[in-house]
Design a protein around this motif. Structure first.
Motif, PDB file in Angstrom:
ATOM      1  N   LEU A  56     -30.489-131.951  68.185  1.00  0.00           N
ATOM      2  CA  LEU A  56     -29.829-130.698  67.766  1.00  0.00           C
ATOM      3  C   LEU A  56     -28.609-130.999  66.901  1.00  0.00           C
ATOM      4  O   LEU A  56     -28.335-130.299  65.923  1.00  0.00           O
ATOM      5  CB  LEU A  56     -29.403-129.904  69.003  1.00  0.00           C
ATOM      6  N   LEU A  57     -27.881-132.060  67.256  1.00  0.00           N
ATOM      7  CA  LEU A  57     -26.698-132.427  66.466  1.00  0.00           C
ATOM      8  C   LEU A  57     -27.098-132.869  65.066  1.00  0.00           C
ATOM      9  O   LEU A  57     -26.403-132.551  64.094  1.00  0.00           O
ATOM     10  CB  LEU A  57     -25.922-133.547  67.153  1.00  0.00           C
ATOM     11  N   ALA A  58     -28.230-133.583  64.970  1.00  0.00           N
ATOM     12  CA  ALA A  58     -28.700-134.010  63.643  1.00  0.00           C
ATOM     13  C   ALA A  58     -28.969-132.760  62.788  1.00  0.00           C
ATOM     14  O   ALA A  58     -28.557-132.692  61.621  1.00  0.00           O
ATOM     15  CB  ALA A  58     -29.954-134.858  63.782  1.00  0.00           C
ATOM     16  N   GLY A  93     -15.282-133.043  65.392  1.00  0.00           N
ATOM     17  CA  GLY A  93     -16.741-132.985  65.560  1.00  0.00           C
ATOM     18  C   GLY A  93     -17.370-134.320  65.202  1.00  0.00           C
ATOM     19  O   GLY A  93     -18.255-134.813  65.907  1.00  0.00           O
ATOM     20  N   ALA A  94     -16.894-134.922  64.100  1.00  0.00           N
ATOM     21  CA  ALA A  94     -17.443-136.219  63.671  1.00  0.00           C
ATOM     22  C   ALA A  94     -17.180-137.295  64.735  1.00  0.00           C
ATOM     23  O   ALA A  94     -18.051-138.113  65.037  1.00  0.00           O
ATOM     24  CB  ALA A  94     -16.822-136.626  62.336  1.00  0.00           C
ATOM     25  N   LEU A  95     -15.968-137.256  65.322  1.00  0.00           N
ATOM     26  CA  LEU A  95     -15.651-138.226  66.400  1.00  0.00           C
ATOM     27  C   LEU A  95     -16.608-138.024  67.583  1.00  0.00           C
ATOM     28  O   LEU A  95     -17.129-138.996  68.141  1.00  0.00           O
ATOM     29  CB  LEU A  95     -14.222-137.990  66.890  1.00  0.00           C
ATOM     30  N   HIS A 135     -13.531-128.913  68.603  1.00  0.00           N
ATOM     31  CA  HIS A 135     -14.140-128.762  67.271  1.00  0.00           C
ATOM     32  C   HIS A 135     -14.753-127.360  67.134  1.00  0.00           C
ATOM     33  O   HIS A 135     -14.550-126.674  66.138  1.00  0.00           O
ATOM     34  CB  HIS A 135     -15.198-129.850  67.081  1.00  0.00           C
ATOM     35  N   ALA A 136     -15.507-126.943  68.172  1.00  0.00           N
ATOM     36  CA  ALA A 136     -16.190-125.646  68.120  1.00  0.00           C
ATOM     37  C   ALA A 136     -15.184-124.502  68.052  1.00  0.00           C
ATOM     38  O   ALA A 136     -15.352-123.562  67.273  1.00  0.00           O
ATOM     39  CB  ALA A 136     -17.084-125.489  69.349  1.00  0.00           C
ATOM     40  N   LEU A 137     -14.118-124.606  68.844  1.00  0.00           N
ATOM     41  CA  LEU A 137     -13.124-123.529  68.849  1.00  0.00           C
ATOM     42  C   LEU A 137     -12.352-123.492  67.531  1.00  0.00           C
ATOM     43  O   LEU A 137     -11.931-122.439  67.065  1.00  0.00           O
ATOM     44  CB  LEU A 137     -12.164-123.687  70.038  1.00  0.00           C
TER      45      LEU A 137
HETATM   46  C1  HEM Z   1     -20.555-133.568  69.392  1.00  0.00           C
HETATM   47  C2  HEM Z   1     -20.756-133.073  68.184  1.00  0.00           C
HETATM   48  C3  HEM Z   1     -20.711-131.602  67.809  1.00  0.00           C
HETATM   49  C4  HEM Z   1     -20.892-130.463  68.588  1.00  0.00           C
HETATM   50  C5  HEM Z   1     -21.254-130.394  70.065  1.00  0.00           C
HETATM   51  C6  HEM Z   1     -20.700-129.319  67.720  1.00  0.00           C
HETATM   52  C7  HEM Z   1     -20.763-127.988  68.125  1.00  0.00           C
HETATM   53  C8  HEM Z   1     -20.342-126.919  67.356  1.00  0.00           C
HETATM   54  C9  HEM Z   1     -20.195-125.567  67.833  1.00  0.00           C
HETATM   55  C10 HEM Z   1     -20.468-125.097  69.256  1.00  0.00           C
HETATM   56  C11 HEM Z   1     -19.760-124.808  66.780  1.00  0.00           C
HETATM   57  C12 HEM Z   1     -19.432-123.312  66.804  1.00  0.00           C
HETATM   58  C13 HEM Z   1     -20.601-122.508  66.287  1.00  0.00           C
HETATM   59  C14 HEM Z   1     -20.357-121.023  66.306  1.00  0.00           C
HETATM   60  O1  HEM Z   1     -19.227-120.573  66.164  1.00  0.00           O
HETATM   61  O2  HEM Z   1     -21.341-120.292  66.495  1.00  0.00           O
HETATM   62  C15 HEM Z   1     -19.650-125.677  65.635  1.00  0.00           C
HETATM   63  C16 HEM Z   1     -19.260-125.277  64.356  1.00  0.00           C
HETATM   64  C17 HEM Z   1     -19.333-126.070  63.231  1.00  0.00           C
HETATM   65  N1  HEM Z   1     -19.633-127.410  63.189  1.00  0.00           N
HETATM   66 FE1  HEM Z   1     -20.061-128.574  64.784  1.00  0.00          FE
HETATM   67  N2  HEM Z   1     -20.450-129.759  66.437  1.00  0.00           N
HETATM   68  C18 HEM Z   1     -20.456-131.146  66.453  1.00  0.00           C
HETATM   69  C19 HEM Z   1     -20.251-131.973  65.364  1.00  0.00           C
HETATM   70  C20 HEM Z   1     -20.153-131.571  64.039  1.00  0.00           C
HETATM   71  C21 HEM Z   1     -20.109-132.424  62.883  1.00  0.00           C
HETATM   72  C22 HEM Z   1     -20.184-133.945  62.906  1.00  0.00           C
HETATM   73  C23 HEM Z   1     -20.007-131.622  61.787  1.00  0.00           C
HETATM   74  C24 HEM Z   1     -19.943-132.069  60.345  1.00  0.00           C
HETATM   75  C25 HEM Z   1     -20.955-132.018  59.567  1.00  0.00           C
HETATM   76  C26 HEM Z   1     -19.968-130.243  62.242  1.00  0.00           C
HETATM   77  C27 HEM Z   1     -19.844-129.105  61.429  1.00  0.00           C
HETATM   78  C28 HEM Z   1     -19.608-127.837  61.867  1.00  0.00           C
HETATM   79  C29 HEM Z   1     -19.258-126.704  61.028  1.00  0.00           C
HETATM   80  C30 HEM Z   1     -19.108-126.708  59.501  1.00  0.00           C
HETATM   81  C31 HEM Z   1     -19.074-125.590  61.876  1.00  0.00           C
HETATM   82  C32 HEM Z   1     -18.698-124.175  61.478  1.00  0.00           C
HETATM   83  C33 HEM Z   1     -19.914-123.263  61.560  1.00  0.00           C
HETATM   84  C34 HEM Z   1     -19.545-121.822  61.302  1.00  0.00           C
HETATM   85  O3  HEM Z   1     -19.430-121.460  60.131  1.00  0.00           O
HETATM   86  O4  HEM Z   1     -19.366-121.090  62.261  1.00  0.00           O
HETATM   87  N3  HEM Z   1     -20.068-130.248  63.621  1.00  0.00           N
HETATM   88  N4  HEM Z   1     -20.016-126.952  65.997  1.00  0.00           N
END
Ligand code: HEM
Length: 178
Positions: A56-58, A93-95, A135-137
């Protein structure tokens, strides 16, 4: 638009399943399987759900990279704080992603690495979850809506209970001299 929905859905699903895998990991180490559930089933579920999180992360990363509204390249998805867009929040998120990759890689190589080295790396699991949550918040669109805040609070409560059980159990074993 579809890409954006997919990015949000895979992010949320990753966070929920990461929470589940943390709980299963703790239940496993505490040997707390329900009576009618054999322990190996819990161990298998822990492993399978962790692999699902990585898949899922990929997808989450690929959709974030191809989404035209955020400028994140593949390198900054893996290198913390290198992103031009929201570097702090994407960096966390990257970490989290790097930690997850390290956990999966060392678990697949566990027989070769030995228990000690594997366990040392596996402690990092306790860091992956808060990194993902913050990251998510910080980045997520859906944090503005009530359901995402409730979901984050629910996941936090579940992980806090699991961590308390884990370290409470370790403390009790230490006091009992086991
Ligand atoms: C352990 C790794 C990660 C987890 C569990 C995770 C999980 C999440 C969650 C729960 C959200 C919120 C989604 C929402 O508001 O509906 C989010 C947003 C986001 N993540 Fe991650 N993430 C991870 C890593 C990454 C990485 C490495 C990237 C870089 C490519 C990334 C890019 C983004 C972006 C751009 C958003 C904003 C999406 C939006 O427009 O709402 N994430 N992530």
């Amino acid at each position: 638009m579809t890409v954006w929905y997919l990015m949000r859905a895979t992010g949320v699903a990753s966070l929920v399943l990461l929470t589940a895998t943390m709980v299963m990991g703790v239940l496993n180490v505490q040997r707390w399987a329900p009576r009618r559930v054999p322990r190996f089933l819990l161990q298998d579920a822990h492993r399978t759900v962790s692999l699902l999180v990585v898949v899922l992360l990929a997808l989450h990363v690929v959709t974030a990279v191809i989404d035209p509204f955020v400028s994140i390249d593949l390198l900054s998805a893996a290198v913390p704080f290198a992103s031009g867009w929201k570097p702090l929040w994407v960096g966390l998120g990257a970490l989290g992603l790097d930690v997850m990759v390290a956990l999966i890689a060392t678990s697949l190589l566990r027989a070769r690495l030995g228990l000690r080295a594997w366990r040392a790396v596996h402690w990092l699991a306790y860091a992956a979850w808060p990194l993902a949550l913050v990251h998510a918040l910080g980045t997520g669109t859906d944090v503005a809506s009530g359901w995402m805040r409730w979901l984050a609070a629910g996941c936090t409560a579940v992980v806090a209970a699991a961590v308390a059980a884990r370290f409470g159990g370790a403390q009790r074993r230490l006091e009992a001299g086991r």
